[in-house]
Design a protein around this motif. Structure first.
Motif, PDB file in Angstrom:
ATOM      1  N   ALA A 238       0.822  -1.204   0.000  1.00  0.00           N
ATOM      2  CA  ALA A 238       0.000   0.000   0.000  1.00  0.00           C
ATOM      3  C   ALA A 238       0.862   1.264   0.000  1.00  0.00           C
ATOM      4  O   ALA A 238       0.557   2.248  -0.692  1.00  0.00           O
ATOM      5  CB  ALA A 238      -0.923  -0.010   1.213  1.00  0.00           C
ATOM      6  N   THR A 239       1.947   1.244   0.767  1.00  0.00           N
ATOM      7  CA  THR A 239       2.822   2.416   0.854  1.00  0.00           C
ATOM      8  C   THR A 239       3.488   2.711  -0.483  1.00  0.00           C
ATOM      9  O   THR A 239       3.499   3.862  -0.949  1.00  0.00           O
ATOM     10  CB  THR A 239       3.898   2.193   1.929  1.00  0.00           C
ATOM     11  N   ILE A 240       4.032   1.672  -1.111  1.00  0.00           N
ATOM     12  CA  ILE A 240       4.753   1.877  -2.366  1.00  0.00           C
ATOM     13  C   ILE A 240       3.797   2.265  -3.494  1.00  0.00           C
ATOM     14  O   ILE A 240       4.060   3.201  -4.270  1.00  0.00           O
ATOM     15  CB  ILE A 240       5.562   0.619  -2.720  1.00  0.00           C
ATOM     16  N   LEU A 241       2.671   1.576  -3.581  1.00  0.00           N
ATOM     17  CA  LEU A 241       1.704   1.913  -4.621  1.00  0.00           C
ATOM     18  C   LEU A 241       1.077   3.276  -4.368  1.00  0.00           C
ATOM     19  O   LEU A 241       0.880   4.067  -5.299  1.00  0.00           O
ATOM     20  CB  LEU A 241       0.620   0.837  -4.702  1.00  0.00           C
ATOM     21  N   GLY A 242       0.768   3.561  -3.096  1.00  0.00           N
ATOM     22  CA  GLY A 242       0.186   4.857  -2.768  1.00  0.00           C
ATOM     23  C   GLY A 242       1.110   6.003  -3.123  1.00  0.00           C
ATOM     24  O   GLY A 242       0.666   7.058  -3.581  1.00  0.00           O
ATOM     25  N   ASN A 243       2.409   5.802  -2.934  1.00  0.00           N
ATOM     26  CA  ASN A 243       3.366   6.848  -3.263  1.00  0.00           C
ATOM     27  C   ASN A 243       3.445   7.101  -4.764  1.00  0.00           C
ATOM     28  O   ASN A 243       3.760   8.205  -5.197  1.00  0.00           O
ATOM     29  CB  ASN A 243       4.752   6.476  -2.720  1.00  0.00           C
ATOM     30  N   LYS A 244       3.151   6.070  -5.535  1.00  0.00           N
ATOM     31  CA  LYS A 244       3.191   6.236  -6.997  1.00  0.00           C
ATOM     32  C   LYS A 244       2.028   7.080  -7.511  1.00  0.00           C
ATOM     33  O   LYS A 244       2.155   7.777  -8.515  1.00  0.00           O
ATOM     34  CB  LYS A 244       3.194   4.859  -7.684  1.00  0.00           C
ATOM     35  N   VAL A 245       0.896   7.003  -6.822  1.00  0.00           N
ATOM     36  CA  VAL A 245      -0.307   7.673  -7.345  1.00  0.00           C
ATOM     37  C   VAL A 245      -0.691   8.913  -6.549  1.00  0.00           C
ATOM     38  O   VAL A 245      -1.454   9.741  -7.045  1.00  0.00           O
ATOM     39  CB  VAL A 245      -1.505   6.698  -7.381  1.00  0.00           C
ATOM     40  N   ALA A 246      -0.197   9.053  -5.310  1.00  0.00           N
ATOM     41  CA  ALA A 246      -0.636  10.184  -4.484  1.00  0.00           C
ATOM     42  C   ALA A 246       0.488  10.653  -3.566  1.00  0.00           C
ATOM     43  O   ALA A 246       0.303  10.797  -2.354  1.00  0.00           O
ATOM     44  CB  ALA A 246      -1.868   9.792  -3.671  1.00  0.00           C
ATOM     45  N   ALA A 247       1.665  10.902  -4.139  1.00  0.00           N
ATOM     46  CA  ALA A 247       2.820  11.286  -3.325  1.00  0.00           C
ATOM     47  C   ALA A 247       2.578  12.591  -2.576  1.00  0.00           C
ATOM     48  O   ALA A 247       2.933  12.733  -1.402  1.00  0.00           O
ATOM     49  CB  ALA A 247       4.063  11.394  -4.207  1.00  0.00           C
ATOM     50  N   GLY A 248       1.967  13.567  -3.235  1.00  0.00           N
ATOM     51  CA  GLY A 248       1.711  14.850  -2.591  1.00  0.00           C
ATOM     52  C   GLY A 248       0.763  14.720  -1.418  1.00  0.00           C
ATOM     53  O   GLY A 248       0.961  15.349  -0.361  1.00  0.00           O
TER      54      GLY A 248
END
Length: 337
Positions: A238-248
């Motif tokens: 979840a952390t890695i995928l979330g950072n790809k789509v919603a880093a801000g």
């Protein structure tokens, strides 16, 4: 035939648990770390579990010491089949409160230590055209968090460095493999032994996993190094995928929550000892074995369904197929009833 394995950071935490897991498979294990008390305890556990052990006190930031340790392991056990880089150190503090010397030291251990270990492994594996290197990474190598700038920077560097080495091995058409196991929050002693300038006791951000979950993933990756990365725990995914789509969005969320979520309610005295410069195994002349587990056993999970599924894709597909067949049968019965 049992394998010869080298594990850095083997005196505690994930490295210690990984040594135990390899020992259950009868491996011959070179145990590298600075602290002698922890190393001796780890070696004893390895032997009790059916493996062979050689404890070699080593500072992985010293490339000469790493080379000498690798030579000692091969002299004792023969060619190294698997090299696992785990050793690290850290400082829990805002970047502006970390001294240049401390930041450099964290980088030397947590990043250059991996480079030193990888170099020594490749110097032996490439001429034989076989062997596997496993880098123990972190979700924080993709998604940085506050209060751990030195550690996050090192883990990002490990990812970039490993990708470069992997492409070089591919260019050579080498049979040597290198893979990364990206870890979630793990209940290790690091929260008791790293330097901390936080007002309260540092803690891993939940969900927390036991080091045995990480160890099983490392041993699996060593046996199946064809994949370039393994993710341990749903939180890592979840952390890695979330950072790809919603880093801000994650930046703003961590700015609000990242300080409190990394601290318990327990106050700690200023200037508590840390292991950045010296191991704490023999602090003040008192031998102490920290072991694999930290202080958060009650909050940590000993299982990860996501990690199990990643290690058993065939079983997962079979279960999905069985569920599909069962669903189809129910639907058919309903249709004809």
């Amino acid at each position: 035939m049992s394998e010869t394995v080298v594990i850095t950071g083997a005196s505690g935490g994930i490295g210690r648990a990984t040594a135990r897991e390899f020992a259950r498979h009868g491996a011959r294990i070179g145990l590298l770390a600075r602290g002698r008390t922890g190393l001796e305890a780890a070696a004893k556990e390895v032997r009790e579990l059916g493996g062979q052990a050689l404890a070699v006190p080593t500072d992985v930031a010293d490339h000469t010491a790493v080379a000498e340790a690798a030579g000692a392991v091969e002299k004792e056990f023969g060619p190294i089949d698997v090299w696992v880089n785990v050793a690290f150190s850290s400082v829990f503090a805002p970047f502006t409160e970390i001294t240049p010397e401390e930041f450099k030291r964290v980088t030397e251990v947590s990043y250059l230590g991996y480079a030193n270990g990888t170099r020594e492994a490749l110097s032996r594996m490439l001429p034989r055209d076989r062997g596997t290197i496993v880098q123990v990474g972190s979700a924080l190598g993709d998604r940085s968090i506050p209060l751990q700038s030195a550690y996050c920077g090192a883990k990002h560097a490990v990812n970039g460095f490993t990708s470069s080495v992997r492409t070089e091995l591919m260019h050579r058409k080498s049979n040597v493999r290198i893979t990364v196991v990206q870890m979630p929050a793990v209940n290790t002693p690091q929260f008791s032994w790293v330097i901390s300038r936080l007002p309260r006791h540092p803690q891993p951000v939940p969900p927390i996993y036991q080091p045995e979950v990480a160890a099983r993933a490392v041993v699996h990756a060593a046996a199946h190094p064809q994949r370039k990365q393994y993710y341990v725990g749903a939180s890592t995914v979840a952390t890695i995928l979330g950072n790809k789509v919603a880093a801000g969005l994650l930046d703003r969320y961590l700015a609000r929550t990242g300080y409190d979520s990394q601290q318990t309610d327990e106050r700690v005295r200023p200037g508590r000892p840390g292991n950045l410069w010296e191991p704490l195994d023999d602090e003040d002349g008192m031998a102490r074995d920290f072991g694999a587990h930290g202080e958060f056993d009650e909050k940590a999970s000993a299982r990860s369904p996501q990690t199990w599924a990643a290690r058993h894709p065939g079983s997962l597909l079979a279960a999905a197929a069985a569920a599909g067949v069962a669903g189809a049968a129910v639907a058919t019965r309903r249709h004809w009833s």
